[in-house]
Write a protein that holds these residues in place. Structure first.
Motif, mmCIF file in Angstrom:
data_model
loop_
_atom_site.group_PDB
_atom_site.id
_atom_site.type_symbol
_atom_site.label_atom_id
_atom_site.label_comp_id
_atom_site.label_asym_id
_atom_site.label_seq_id
_atom_site.Cartn_x
_atom_site.Cartn_y
_atom_site.Cartn_z
ATOM 1 N N VAL A 162 0.923 -1.120 0.225
ATOM 2 C CA VAL A 162 0.285 0.078 -0.210
ATOM 3 C C VAL A 162 1.059 1.028 0.423
ATOM 4 N N LEU A 163 1.863 1.438 1.135
ATOM 5 C CA LEU A 163 2.902 2.805 0.686
ATOM 6 C C LEU A 163 2.989 2.907 0.128
ATOM 7 N N HIS A 164 3.486 2.150 -0.652
ATOM 8 C CA HIS A 164 4.228 2.326 -2.586
ATOM 9 C C HIS A 164 3.719 3.389 -2.798
ATOM 10 N N PHE A 165 2.180 3.173 -3.081
ATOM 11 C CA PHE A 165 1.432 3.730 -3.752
ATOM 12 C C PHE A 165 1.288 5.716 -2.955
ATOM 13 N N VAL A 166 1.602 5.871 -1.699
ATOM 14 C CA VAL A 166 1.670 7.313 -1.365
ATOM 15 C C VAL A 166 2.748 7.557 -1.272
ATOM 16 N N PRO A 167 3.011 9.642 -1.770
ATOM 17 C CA PRO A 167 3.301 10.117 -1.026
ATOM 18 C C PRO A 167 4.660 10.137 -0.109
ATOM 19 N N SER A 214 -2.749 5.625 -10.084
ATOM 20 C CA SER A 214 -1.456 6.236 -9.470
ATOM 21 C C SER A 214 -0.733 4.796 -9.693
ATOM 22 N N PRO A 215 0.914 6.338 -9.796
ATOM 23 C CA PRO A 215 2.483 6.252 -9.679
ATOM 24 C C PRO A 215 2.272 5.346 -8.622
ATOM 25 N N ILE A 216 3.470 4.892 -8.693
ATOM 26 C CA ILE A 216 4.625 3.735 -7.966
ATOM 27 C C ILE A 216 5.497 4.625 -7.592
ATOM 28 N N PHE A 217 5.785 4.776 -5.825
ATOM 29 C CA PHE A 217 7.129 5.081 -5.493
ATOM 30 C C PHE A 217 7.955 4.059 -4.875
#
Length: 283
Positions: A162-167, A214-217
């Protein structure tokens, strides 16, 4: 398990749904041609993605069940649950109920695809509630969750992929630390750029940028560990590849050459836990 942290609807027919792309990786059946196209673009850059996704899914269930059994916590909140009913793998809910049939498991997602699917299913995870990981009050104060979870008691919170889609992943962990009772456990996993070639990271990032809602981080191993400041990372195993996560060392899956997903469990200090080191002890 996925969640579009931007708040955009998963029903954007011009973009792939994160939940359906993940469902494709997991060998589910609830994906469209656009989702398949996006998944294949990612896989071209990193052929191990489907295997890593399945190990991530197993990790989430394994770690959730461990937290419930080891810490005797009877309430679990799975944020960004995705589409899980059609998979050849046991869900977090299934794994938790196997170790404690009386546990409460609540699932949240903000993807309209997931919510519509859950409404149509009306069983198991058909109770998915609308919630965004960047709005924790909207989750923990959801009117349909009142009376089902007790915020004065420890919770197990699942943030798998989940968190790799959160800035701002750190803000989520701070928010959880401010809201959860001591002794709560957060289980999280995140793709990493550490020991992954820049070319592959760039290819996977571009696929999500171009085709998904959504981007991935990608973050380094230290950038994934850093938001756990103020938490006790369970060690062993610490922050490791998800297919190597088990406190007793009994689960050892193969490492992958083209992509890495790291996982950890972290305990909010306040209760004495003999198997958990002092704050920062897993660093």
């Amino acid at each position: 398990m996925t969640s579009d942290a931007t708040g955009r609807s998963g029903l954007d027919h011009g973009k792939a749904s994160l939940a359906r792309v993940y469902n494709y990786y997991l060998r589910g059946k609830d994906w469209s041609s656009l989702d398949e196209e996006t998944a294949q673009a990612v896989i071209r850059s990193a052929p191990d993605v489907p295997e890593a996704a399945r190990e991530n899914f197993r990790f989430a269930g394994r770690a959730a069940a461990w937290a419930v059994a080891e810490h005797q916590i009877r309430q679990v909140v799975d944020i960004g649950v995705g589409i899980v009913n059609d998979l050849p793998l046991p869900s977090v809910e299934t794994c938790v109920l196997e170790v404690d049939p009386g546990a409460t498991v609540l699932a949240f997602d903000n993807d309209e695809v997931v919510l519509a699917h859950a409404r149509a299913l009306r069983r198991g995870y058909g109770g998915v509630l609308r919630g965004d990981v960047t709005d924790l009050d909207g989750i923990f104060k959801h009117p349909d969750a009142v009376g089902l979870i007790d915020m004065a008691e420890p919770l197990v919170v699942i943030l798998a992929a989940v968190l790799h889609f959160v800035p701002d992943a750190a803000a989520v962990m701070v928010g959880l630390r401010e809201r959860l009772a001591p002794g709560s456990v957060v289980v999280l996993s995140h793709v990493t750029s550490t020991q992954t070639s820049e070319r592959r990271v760039a290819g996977m990032t571009k696929a999500y940028d171009d085709k998904a809602v959504s981007p991935i981080f990608f973050r380094s191993q230290e950038e994934i560990r850093a938001p756990a400041d103020g938490w006790d990372i369970v060690a062993p195993p610490g922050l490791v590849d998800v297919q190597r996560w088990s406190p007793d060392g009994t689960y050892v899956g193969p490492l992958y050459d083209t992509v890495r997903v790291l996982g950890m469990a972290a305990v909010l200090p306040g209760h004495q836990q003999e198997h958990v080191r002092a704050p920062g002890g897993a660093r």
